[in-house]
Scaffold this active site. Structure first.
Site, short mmCIF file in Angstrom:
data_model
loop_
_atom_site.label_atom_id
_atom_site.label_comp_id
_atom_site.label_asym_id
_atom_site.label_seq_id
_atom_site.Cartn_x
_atom_site.Cartn_y
_atom_site.Cartn_z
N SER A 72 47.16 28.08 37.19
CA SER A 72 46.91 29.40 37.76
C SER A 72 47.91 29.84 38.83
O SER A 72 47.90 30.99 39.23
CB SER A 72 45.49 29.47 38.34
OG SER A 72 45.39 28.70 39.51
N LYS A 109 45.89 30.33 46.63
CA LYS A 109 46.15 31.62 46.02
C LYS A 109 47.16 32.39 46.87
O LYS A 109 47.38 32.07 48.03
CB LYS A 109 44.87 32.47 45.89
CG LYS A 109 43.80 31.86 45.01
CD LYS A 109 44.23 31.81 43.56
CE LYS A 109 43.18 31.15 42.69
NZ LYS A 109 43.74 30.52 41.53
#
Length: 151
Positions: A72, A109
């Site tokens: 991701s 993230k």
């Protein structure tokens, strides 16, 4: 059933009594990743580099973590198994890659803050996480470096 207890975030731990040092040889020039360029010099004593000095700006506020991205964060250069150097003394801002505690788990993230709206971005094809209004986001630190093992 016992609740899973999360560790307290690493904090500034104060002056370190001993910070290990290992100076390794370092080429004076950048190395070509396309066509090779002839080397001008070989190593001298001045060409030594201590990775601690290069990777760690604030030792008392720095910790390490291993990335488990599942792909991701590949678009942002972070791969499964990378070693992350995370600094708690950096104030997180939009565009920084951050380690957050979200819904009881840790994740890395890209922080995106626009017009008061906070999103946590991942690689293309992965939906961003929108941090709802009034929801507190617990940022544990800013990822300064990610080190990828190649062999």
């Amino acid at each position: 059933m016992l609740a899973h207890r999360l560790p307290n975030p690493p904090t500034l731990i104060g002056r370190l009594a001993e910070f290990s040092s290992l100076a390794l040889p370092s080429l004076r020039q950048r190395v070509a990743c396309g066509f090779p360029s002839p080397a001008e010099d070989f190593f001298t004593e001045e060409d030594r580099l201590d990775l601690n000095q290069k990777l760690v700006t604030n030792p008392a506020a720095t910790f390490l973590a291993w990335a488990d991205t599942g792909g991701s964060m590949v678009d942002f250069g972070i791969h499964d198994g990378d070693l992350l150097v995370i600094d708690r003394s950096i104030r997180p801002r939009s565009g920084h890659t951050v380690l957050v505690l979200w819904e009881g788990g840790f994740m890395v993230k890209k922080l995106d803050v626009r017009a008061g709206r906070i999103r946590l971005l991942a690689s293309q094809g992965v939906q961003p996480i929108v941090v709802g209004e009034g929801v507190e986001l617990d940022v544990w630190g800013v990822v300064r470096w990610s080190l990828t093992k190649h062999a």
